[in-house]
Design a protein around this motif. Structure first.
Motif, mmCIF file in Angstrom:
data_model
loop_
_atom_site.group_PDB
_atom_site.id
_atom_site.type_symbol
_atom_site.label_atom_id
_atom_site.label_comp_id
_atom_site.label_asym_id
_atom_site.label_seq_id
_atom_site.Cartn_x
_atom_site.Cartn_y
_atom_site.Cartn_z
ATOM 1 N N SER A 159 0.838 -1.191 0.000
ATOM 2 C CA SER A 159 0.000 0.000 0.000
ATOM 3 C C SER A 159 0.874 1.242 0.000
ATOM 4 O O SER A 159 1.868 1.319 0.737
ATOM 5 N N ARG A 160 0.494 2.218 -0.822
ATOM 6 C CA ARG A 160 1.241 3.469 -0.868
ATOM 7 C C ARG A 160 0.578 4.572 -0.057
ATOM 8 O O ARG A 160 1.176 5.627 0.142
ATOM 9 N N LEU A 161 -0.644 4.342 0.385
ATOM 10 C CA LEU A 161 -1.371 5.389 1.103
ATOM 11 C C LEU A 161 -1.463 5.128 2.602
ATOM 12 O O LEU A 161 -1.452 6.064 3.394
ATOM 13 N N LEU A 162 -1.589 3.870 2.996
ATOM 14 C CA LEU A 162 -1.633 3.538 4.419
ATOM 15 C C LEU A 162 -0.490 2.563 4.677
ATOM 16 O O LEU A 162 -0.595 1.372 4.419
ATOM 17 N N THR A 163 0.618 3.128 5.145
ATOM 18 C CA THR A 163 1.849 2.356 5.249
ATOM 19 C C THR A 163 2.102 1.923 6.696
ATOM 20 O O THR A 163 1.515 2.454 7.639
ATOM 21 N N PHE A 164 3.012 0.960 6.849
ATOM 22 C CA PHE A 164 3.417 0.493 8.179
ATOM 23 C C PHE A 164 4.929 0.414 8.231
ATOM 24 O O PHE A 164 5.583 -0.068 7.303
ATOM 25 N N GLY A 165 5.502 0.925 9.328
ATOM 26 C CA GLY A 165 6.941 0.875 9.531
ATOM 27 C C GLY A 165 7.259 0.665 10.989
ATOM 28 O O GLY A 165 6.365 0.440 11.817
ATOM 29 N N PRO A 166 8.525 0.766 11.352
ATOM 30 C CA PRO A 166 8.923 0.538 12.750
ATOM 31 C C PRO A 166 8.226 1.472 13.736
ATOM 32 O O PRO A 166 7.998 1.102 14.887
#
Length: 676
Positions: A114-121
């Motif tokens: 997904s480019r709009l709702l992202t997940f990271g650290p």
């Protein structure tokens, strides 16, 4: 509770929030998110998308509130469920995220990132360009209004800002403690820009237009001294000196009773200047009166015949014969502008003028428009007759209004303007119908404006019938001609650009001026936000199958053959025609010849295809090309030619393209009417 925005030490190690140079809504599927009212996500498919459960909507609102910063999962759980989250909260959160990703990017391939709702650290982040959030647009416009020097520019920016406000911001987060600061900031910005707008209108010598609005604003915010000053100034410039002083005395009493303080210097100085009738309080007669909607100062284009007819109506009224007029047309065609020009001419003749604009709200108090009008005429709030029987109360209101109009007209002629009758409350419409049927004596002109509606509400239909029986002047407005449109554009505009502007807008003044203001006269691609919002608002009122079929038709260009579109959509010709009926009713398309349709304006077709992904457009173009090829083979097998068969769409497609579907697809992506 943990803050939504990370502390500075932590934030330094986090990725920067989304911005114009990062992933934008356009790249992610042309998505706009609106939180100034009920939460909405609008993409290139037009109507707002379904966002699921309340908690799922809360999640998206929280991410918007974070302004592009990542939000850890534990904070999201805390914000959504409070102090007692369920054991499966994390799993539920992940389901909500997955569902929102599908809503934000419906065309995203399975398992694609997904480019709009992202997940990271650092957590989940909404990576939408801030310019595609209505809250960002609103605050930018407020800042623009505050910085503008010219009153017309202030009014334009303030009006655009207020149009974005649809209700309580972040409605799905109502009552949450962490929303308090953001809500207070937005609410204060809204009140500030409302104040700026009315001040700008007064600064353009249109004080009569905001007297009623200022009365409502001071009632709503009795402790805002600036509003009291503006109300008193507007009243004074309208020749209502005693009411201006009374407003200042009321302000003094409220400030003393509520806060125990005296009025500020501005109110005290204004009261002194009104008592001595200081020359600087008079309207600035050197400022040119605005001559087109939006108060830009440009000349009014066209409408000579309509203005001549309205002048004749004023002549008849001055001679003692009451008159009625109805100005109709599509949105943006200039109905309000024409009525304002008539009002300005009436004032120069010495007429008393009152204007009421019917609000676009679901629930409006009975007789709202007429109460607002009569308040302007008699300088006080007209009381509604108190009767037990509602029908008797309504009839007494009819008679009371007729008597008040007659009494006012005994001193000088009166012009009453009811703007946007299609939004008027039924009781106001019935009163207008009654006057059209019974008002036969008095120097009174009553003018209404309304959008074209092929299936209007019953009360509006009855009003139109009553006006027709009264032989009211009917002025249906159409687009400006090419020479008339030339009056709106800069003198050095190339003729080809002017013709392109006329072709794209059909002479609609609102569409044309939006393109001019956004320097998009000669661009075949740029659709200004104002135009886009108006078009999408009209499309959103259509049934979903109608809107979907329109979008498919738009990929073929400004004109389309229904048989071809129906074949691509997998519909029978009758079903496709039934689905297009609401679009014809809404005047978005028109039938040029049997089975052959065209969009009312090229900008409508451009808006429908704007932001459509290249993959989706290529797929649709390939299907259209295949339908053309299939039609050609069918016709050829029957011993006839493609060019002469009456059922074949005449789309000016190269002959080679009809033999090769891939060539037809590329041709559609290149052609001027397409969106490649």
């Amino acid at each position: 509770m943990t803050d939504l925005v990370p502390a500075a030490a932590t934030a330094a190690a986090l990725p920067a929030p989304a911005g114009p140079n990062r992933v934008s809504g356009r790249e992610g599927g042309a998505v706009d998110i609106r939180v100034l009212g009920p939460l909405e996500v609008v993409g290139d498919d037009g109507p707002p998308r379904a966002l699921g459960t309340h908690k799922q909507r809360m999640l998206l609102s929280i991410l918007v509130l974070a302004e592009g910063w990542p939000v850890p999962a534990e904070i999201l759980i805390d914000r959504i469920w409070g102090d007692a989250p369920p054991a499966e909260a994390l799993a539920a959160l992940q389901v909500y995220v997955s569902n929102l990703r599908r809503a934000l990017e419906p065309g995203r391939r399975p398992r694609a990132r997904s480019r709009l709702l992202t997940f990271g650290p650092a957590g989940y982040r909404l990576a939408v360009d801030p310019q595609h959030l209505d809250v960002t647009q609103f605050l930018d416009l407020v800042a623009e209004a505050e910085q503008a020097a010219d009153p017309a520019a202030v009014e334009r920016a303030a009006t655009r800002a207020l149009r974005l406000w649809r209700g309580e911001p972040y409605a799905d987060l109502a009552g949450q403690e962490y929303l308090t600061a953001a809500l207070a900031h937005l609410t204060e910005a809204r009140e500030r820009v409302r104040e700026l707008r009315v001040s700008a209108v007064i600064g353009q010598n249109r004080h009569h237009e905001v007297v009623g609005e200022l009365e409502a604003l001071t009632h709503e915010h009795p402790l805002r001294e600036r509003l009291w000053a503006l109300r008193a100034l507007a009243l004074y410039r309208c020749g209502r000196q005693s009411e201006a002083l009374d407003a200042l005395r009321t302000a003094r009493r409220i400030l003393t009773d509520e806060l125990g303080i005296d009025p500020c210097d501005e109110l005290r100085d204004l009261e002194r200047d009104i008592l001595r009738q200081a020359p600087h309080l008079r309207p600035d007669r050197t400022r040119p009166a605005p001559t087109r909607e939006g108060a830009s100062g440009r000349v009014m284009a066209g409408r000579r015949a309509e203005l001549a007819a309205l002048d004749h109506l004023l002549d008849e009224v001055s001679a003692g014969q009451p008159g009625f007029a109805l100005i109709t047309g599509e949105p943006g065609i200039g109905k309000t502008r024409l009525a304002e020009e008539m009002a300005a001419r009436a004032r120069k003749r010495g007429h008393e003028v009152a204007i009421a604009r019917c609000p676009a709200t679901a629930r409006t108090p009975d007789f709202w428009a007429w109460t607002h009008l009569l308040r302007q005429l008699i300088r006080a709030t007209p009381p509604l007759p108190a009767q037990a029987d509602p029908e008797e109360t309504e009839f007494r209101m009819y008679e009371s209004t007729a008597r008040l109009l007659t009494a006012t007209a005994s001193e000088r002629p009166v012009l009453v303007v009811l703007d946007d009758l299609h939004w008027a409350d039924p009781s106001s419409l019935r009163l207008l119908s009654h006057l059209a049927q019974t008002f036969t004596d008095g120097r009174v002109a009553i003018v209404g404006t309304a959008r074209d509606c092929t299936t209007p509400a019953r009360a509006l239909t009855d009003t139109f019938e009553a006006l027709a029986r009264r032989r009211a002047l009917r002025l249906p407005l159409t687009g400006l001609t090419l020479p008339e449109l030339a009056q709106l554009v800069p003198a050095d505009t190339p003729k080809d650009d002017l013709r392109s502007l006329h072709d794209r807008t059909g002479g609609n003044p609102f569409f044309a001026t939006e393109l001019i203001d956004h320097r998009a006269i000669g661009s075949a691609r740029a659709v200004p936000p104002g135009v886009r919002d108006v078009v999408l608002s009209r499309i959103s009122r259509l049934p979903r199958p109608t809107a979907d079929l329109l979008r498919l038709a738009a990929t073929t260009g400004g004109e389309f053959d229904l048989a071809l579109v129906a074949r691509v959509a997998g519909l029978s010709l009758g079903t496709a025609l039934d689905r297009l009926e609401p679009a014809m009713t809404a005047a978005l398309i028109a039938e040029r010849s049997p089975g052959h349709f065209a969009f009312a304006h090229t900008v409508v077709q451009e808006t429908l295809t704007e932001g459509m992904s290249s993959l989706r457009r290529a797929r649709l173009n390939a299907e259209i090309a295949q339908a053309i090829s299939t039609r050609k083979n069918t016709i050829t097998s029957n011993g006839t030619t493609l060019a002469h068969h009456p059922a074949v769409p005449t789309m000016n497609i190269p002959r080679a393209a009809t033999r090769r579907p891939d060539l037809a697809s590329r041709y559609h992506c290149r052609r001027p009417g397409g969106r490649g």
